[in-house]
Design a protein around this motif. Sequence first.
Motif, short mmCIF file in Angstrom:
data_model
loop_
_atom_site.label_atom_id
_atom_site.label_comp_id
_atom_site.label_asym_id
_atom_site.label_seq_id
_atom_site.Cartn_x
_atom_site.Cartn_y
_atom_site.Cartn_z
N THR B 24 0.84 -1.21 0.00
CA THR B 24 0.00 0.00 0.00
C THR B 24 0.87 1.25 0.00
N LEU B 25 1.96 1.21 0.74
CA LEU B 25 2.88 2.35 0.75
C LEU B 25 3.47 2.58 -0.64
N ARG B 26 3.81 1.49 -1.33
CA ARG B 26 4.35 1.64 -2.70
C ARG B 26 3.28 2.19 -3.63
N TYR B 27 2.06 1.72 -3.41
CA TYR B 27 0.93 2.22 -4.20
C TYR B 27 0.74 3.72 -3.97
N TYR B 28 0.76 4.15 -2.74
CA TYR B 28 0.62 5.58 -2.43
C TYR B 28 1.77 6.37 -3.05
N GLU B 29 2.92 5.75 -3.06
CA GLU B 29 4.08 6.42 -3.67
C GLU B 29 3.86 6.58 -5.17
N ASP B 30 3.38 5.52 -5.82
CA ASP B 30 3.07 5.59 -7.25
C ASP B 30 2.06 6.70 -7.53
N GLU B 31 1.14 6.86 -6.61
CA GLU B 31 0.09 7.87 -6.77
C GLU B 31 0.59 9.28 -6.39
N GLY B 32 1.83 9.34 -5.96
CA GLY B 32 2.41 10.65 -5.68
C GLY B 32 2.11 11.22 -4.29
N LEU B 33 1.64 10.38 -3.39
CA LEU B 33 1.29 10.88 -2.06
C LEU B 33 2.48 10.89 -1.10
#
Lengths: 144, 144
Positions: B24-33
Amino acid sequence: MPTATTKQYTIGDFARAVGLTAPTLRYYEDEGLIEPHRHRNGRRYYEEADINWVKFLLHLKGTGMSISELKQYVTWRAQGDITIPQRLALLQQVKQDFLVQYAEVQRHLQILNDKINWYEEKEAGVTDADESFAAYLDRLGHQE
Amino acid sequence: MPTATTKQYTIGDFARAVGLTAPTLRYYEDEGLIEPHRHRNGRRYYEEADINWVKFLLHLKGTGMSISELKQYVTWRAQGDITIPQRLALLQQVKQDFLVQYAEVQRHLQILNDKINWYEEKEAGVTDADESFAAYLDRLGHQE
DNA sequence: ATATAACTTCAAGTGTACTTTAAGTCAACA
DNA sequence: TGTTGACTTAAAGTACACTTGAAGTTATAT
């Protein structure tokens, strides 16, 4: 003496009445939540009492129940008063879960409010322009 | 005089610290958060301050902001104080929407409570066994 | 009589927010 | 030194709750 006649709704009119779309009503029907009446030609019709039922389902849904939980509830309901204990236990569990979420959401709102106030005070020059949000929360005693 | 050294978290430890999973952290990173730091070997590391940031994001998310709204917020934040008015307007809008939902959810809870009480009274024989839920709501003045 | 709007079924598509898989690299401990 | 566990990327898969499309039927208004 004529039989008291209940208003019959087409799916479109009924959808408007309960604030859903016709496809959503068909979907709920597929999921076993609603069972409308049918005309001889196959078309669905709904009655006044169905409005209360759907609105009640939407209230339950609004407390966090999923479609499948609603389905379980509806299945039990169809089995009569014997399943009242199960239904009661389900709704009590839903309520417990709801209250946990509710408390969390209040903390979220507090932080949102704090951030809005922080921005507003920063814009208005009320707060020291360099006070961090963390320091601001700290000052208010709004930890985390 | 040694430089004050901040604790460095691996993605796994950081995930535990904020209550998310590494994916989820990697996903948020991909999303620019989120923008974690990297070791020379390519591995991410997070610092104490990143915990506050993620927790703050989760508070905003908990008030109903979508990932894409958070992304907009983060983008504006990266542009500096010049975008404070936009950020403030966004958060105020989020708050308005939240308050509408909040009021609705309170009505849902009331109906859930009423239904639970109705079942309980029915089981206990307190209420007339044949009083419908609609009639019960009526008696309480809890319309709809 | 005919057009159009609403209905029918069934299947496929959508959006959101992740989660899981695959294939491989790296670090820490016995 | 080897093996176990955590990390890396990129892409595909999942769950939920609808929504849309296709192809056809029926009701209503002019």
